[in-house]
Design a protein around this motif. Structure first.
Motif, PDB file in Angstrom:
ATOM      1  N   LYS A  18      14.311  64.638  75.403  1.00 52.34           N
ATOM      2  CA  LYS A  18      14.171  64.368  74.123  1.00 52.34           C
ATOM      3  C   LYS A  18      14.373  63.131  73.465  1.00 52.34           C
ATOM      4  N   ASP A  19      13.453  62.403  72.896  1.00 49.85           N
ATOM      5  CA  ASP A  19      13.900  61.270  72.236  1.00 49.85           C
ATOM      6  C   ASP A  19      14.915  60.359  73.143  1.00 49.85           C
ATOM      7  N   GLY A  20      14.552  60.222  74.412  1.00 51.65           N
ATOM      8  CA  GLY A  20      15.357  59.335  75.062  1.00 51.65           C
ATOM      9  C   GLY A  20      16.949  59.839  75.434  1.00 51.65           C
ATOM     10  N   THR A  32      13.941  76.471  55.458  1.00 52.67           N
ATOM     11  CA  THR A  32      13.503  76.993  56.892  1.00 52.67           C
ATOM     12  C   THR A  32      13.920  75.613  57.727  1.00 52.67           C
ATOM     13  N   LEU A  33      14.095  75.924  58.964  1.00 48.57           N
ATOM     14  CA  LEU A  33      13.938  74.935  59.970  1.00 48.57           C
ATOM     15  C   LEU A  33      12.778  74.057  60.113  1.00 48.57           C
ATOM     16  N   ASP A  34      11.668  74.974  60.042  1.00 45.15           N
ATOM     17  CA  ASP A  34      10.328  74.519  59.795  1.00 45.15           C
ATOM     18  C   ASP A  34       9.931  73.469  58.968  1.00 45.15           C
ATOM     19  N   GLN A  35      10.571  73.661  57.569  1.00 41.06           N
ATOM     20  CA  GLN A  35      10.612  72.635  56.434  1.00 41.06           C
ATOM     21  C   GLN A  35      11.279  71.561  56.825  1.00 41.06           C
ATOM     22  N   ILE A  36      12.679  71.554  57.319  1.00 44.63           N
ATOM     23  CA  ILE A  36      13.406  70.343  57.672  1.00 44.63           C
ATOM     24  C   ILE A  36      12.757  69.578  58.765  1.00 44.63           C
ATOM     25  N   ALA A  37      12.155  70.348  59.530  1.00 48.10           N
ATOM     26  CA  ALA A  37      11.609  69.530  60.829  1.00 48.10           C
ATOM     27  C   ALA A  37      10.399  68.772  60.094  1.00 48.10           C
ATOM     28  N   ALA A  55      11.661  65.798  58.274  1.00 52.82           N
ATOM     29  CA  ALA A  55      12.297  64.934  59.135  1.00 52.82           C
ATOM     30  C   ALA A  55      11.292  64.156  60.071  1.00 52.82           C
ATOM     31  N   GLY A  56      10.046  64.744  60.011  1.00 51.43           N
ATOM     32  CA  GLY A  56       9.129  64.368  61.010  1.00 51.43           C
ATOM     33  C   GLY A  56       9.438  64.555  62.557  1.00 51.43           C
ATOM     34  N   LEU A  57      10.343  65.535  63.008  1.00 52.45           N
ATOM     35  CA  LEU A  57      10.553  65.754  64.198  1.00 52.45           C
ATOM     36  C   LEU A  57      10.154  67.226  64.494  1.00 52.45           C
ATOM     37  N   SER A  58      10.370  67.730  65.681  1.00 53.06           N
ATOM     38  CA  SER A  58       9.882  69.010  66.138  1.00 53.06           C
ATOM     39  C   SER A  58      11.095  69.878  65.866  1.00 53.06           C
ATOM     40  N   LYS A  59      10.552  71.148  65.865  1.00 54.02           N
ATOM     41  CA  LYS A  59      11.653  72.071  65.722  1.00 54.02           C
ATOM     42  C   LYS A  59      12.724  72.288  66.690  1.00 54.02           C
ATOM     43  N   PRO A  60      12.176  72.079  68.043  1.00 51.43           N
ATOM     44  CA  PRO A  60      12.948  71.954  69.167  1.00 51.43           C
ATOM     45  C   PRO A  60      14.137  70.721  69.202  1.00 51.43           C
ATOM     46  N   ASN A  61      13.671  69.744  68.574  1.00 49.32           N
ATOM     47  CA  ASN A  61      14.316  68.409  68.586  1.00 49.32           C
ATOM     48  C   ASN A  61      15.433  68.543  67.373  1.00 49.32           C
ATOM     49  N   ILE A  62      15.196  69.465  66.499  1.00 49.05           N
ATOM     50  CA  ILE A  62      16.252  69.530  65.403  1.00 49.05           C
ATOM     51  C   ILE A  62      17.159  70.424  66.004  1.00 49.05           C
ATOM     52  N   LEU A  63      17.138  71.297  67.033  1.00 47.58           N
ATOM     53  CA  LEU A  63      17.673  72.456  67.413  1.00 47.58           C
ATOM     54  C   LEU A  63      18.707  71.653  68.696  1.00 47.58           C
ATOM     55  N   TYR A  64      18.193  70.391  69.189  1.00 53.07           N
ATOM     56  CA  TYR A  64      18.957  69.749  70.156  1.00 53.07           C
ATOM     57  C   TYR A  64      20.365  69.176  69.409  1.00 53.07           C
ATOM     58  N   TYR A  65      20.251  68.626  68.120  1.00 47.94           N
ATOM     59  CA  TYR A  65      21.345  68.128  67.375  1.00 47.94           C
ATOM     60  C   TYR A  65      22.231  68.934  66.761  1.00 47.94           C
ATOM     61  N   PHE A  66      21.600  70.021  66.371  1.00 45.36           N
ATOM     62  CA  PHE A  66      22.253  71.383  65.406  1.00 45.36           C
ATOM     63  C   PHE A  66      21.890  72.575  66.153  1.00 45.36           C
ATOM     64  N   ASP A  67      23.336  73.724  65.921  1.00 45.64           N
ATOM     65  CA  ASP A  67      22.736  74.758  66.261  1.00 45.64           C
ATOM     66  C   ASP A  67      21.774  75.856  65.550  1.00 45.64           C
TER      67      ASP A  67
END
Length: 222
Positions: A2-4, A51-56, A59-71
């Motif tokens: 993910k993202d390098g 929702t996480l979908d709204q945040i993603a 942010a212009g990122l995928s939901k799995p990518n959001i969960l990479y950084y935060f639980d």
């Protein structure tokens, strides 16, 4: 990968140093991107409505990518609140016991109004958390906010007892300052409809500053 965030390979049997530096920069950038997006979403929809979908999407990122950084959503929300608390306490901490009492209180009013103008999303985030009963911020209110308010309330009470300002309940005074200054951020949409100010590039804030300073001076002047 993910993202390098991960980079394989070793040189001479030792991990390469450069990828670790690169990962740190990417993590810092993406965390900031996520938190800024989350601030926008939480301030608009509250914790429950966000929702996480709204945040993603923001942010212009995928939901799995959001969960990479935060639980999860709560972890993002708590991170924002922790960052906000230090910013929120600073104007009150600056009240100087050695200063002129009336001027110190008026300066506090100005700082709180400046914060409402500069950080409206943060103000709404804080307000939403309190309206829900402070489920995630309760410990901070007890450990950080209450001791500071106790300290400054005692200071204000001492000024009043010495006749340096008019008699006043110090905690109600602090609550009044919060209510009158943060109103301009928390109810921004209503304020803009009811009190448009096309003549001022600063919107309603210059007039608000003049009004609030006059009101508190009249109330506190001996």
């Amino acid at each position: 990968m993910k993202d390098g965030e991960k980079s394989g390979g070793k040189a001479g049997g030792k991990p390469r140093a450069q990828p670790a530096v690169k990962r740190s920069r990417i993590q810092t950038r993406n965390r900031k991107r996520i938190l800024d997006a989350a601030l926008e979403v939480f301030s608009a929809h509250g914790f429950r409505g966000a929702t996480l979908d709204q945040i993603a999407a923001e942010a212009g990122l995928s939901k799995p990518n959001i969960l990479y950084y935060f639980d999860g959503k709560e972890a993002i929300h708590v991170t924002l609140l922790n960052q906000l608390m230090e910013t929120w306490l600073d104007p009150l901490e600056q009240m100087n016991p050695e200063g002129e009492p009336l001027e110190e209180i008026i300066a506090y009013v100005r700082r709180k109004l400046d914060m409402a103008q500069a950080y409206p999303r943060e103000s709404r985030l804080f307000a939403n958390e309190i309206l829900q009963g402070a489920p995630r911020m309760g410990p901070h209110l007890e450990k950080r906010l209450k001791p500071l308010v106790d300290e400054k309330a005692a200071l204000i009470a001492g000024w009043a007892a010495a006749g340096r300002i008019a008699p006043v309940d110090p905690r109600h005074l602090i609550f009044s300052i919060w209510a009158t200054t943060q109103h301009y951020a928390d109810f921004e949409a209503q304020v803009n409809v009811l009190m448009p100010d096309p003549e001022s590039g600063g919107g309603v804030f210059p007039g608000a500053a003049t009004y609030l300073e006059t009101m508190f001076r009249r109330m506190l002047k001996v």
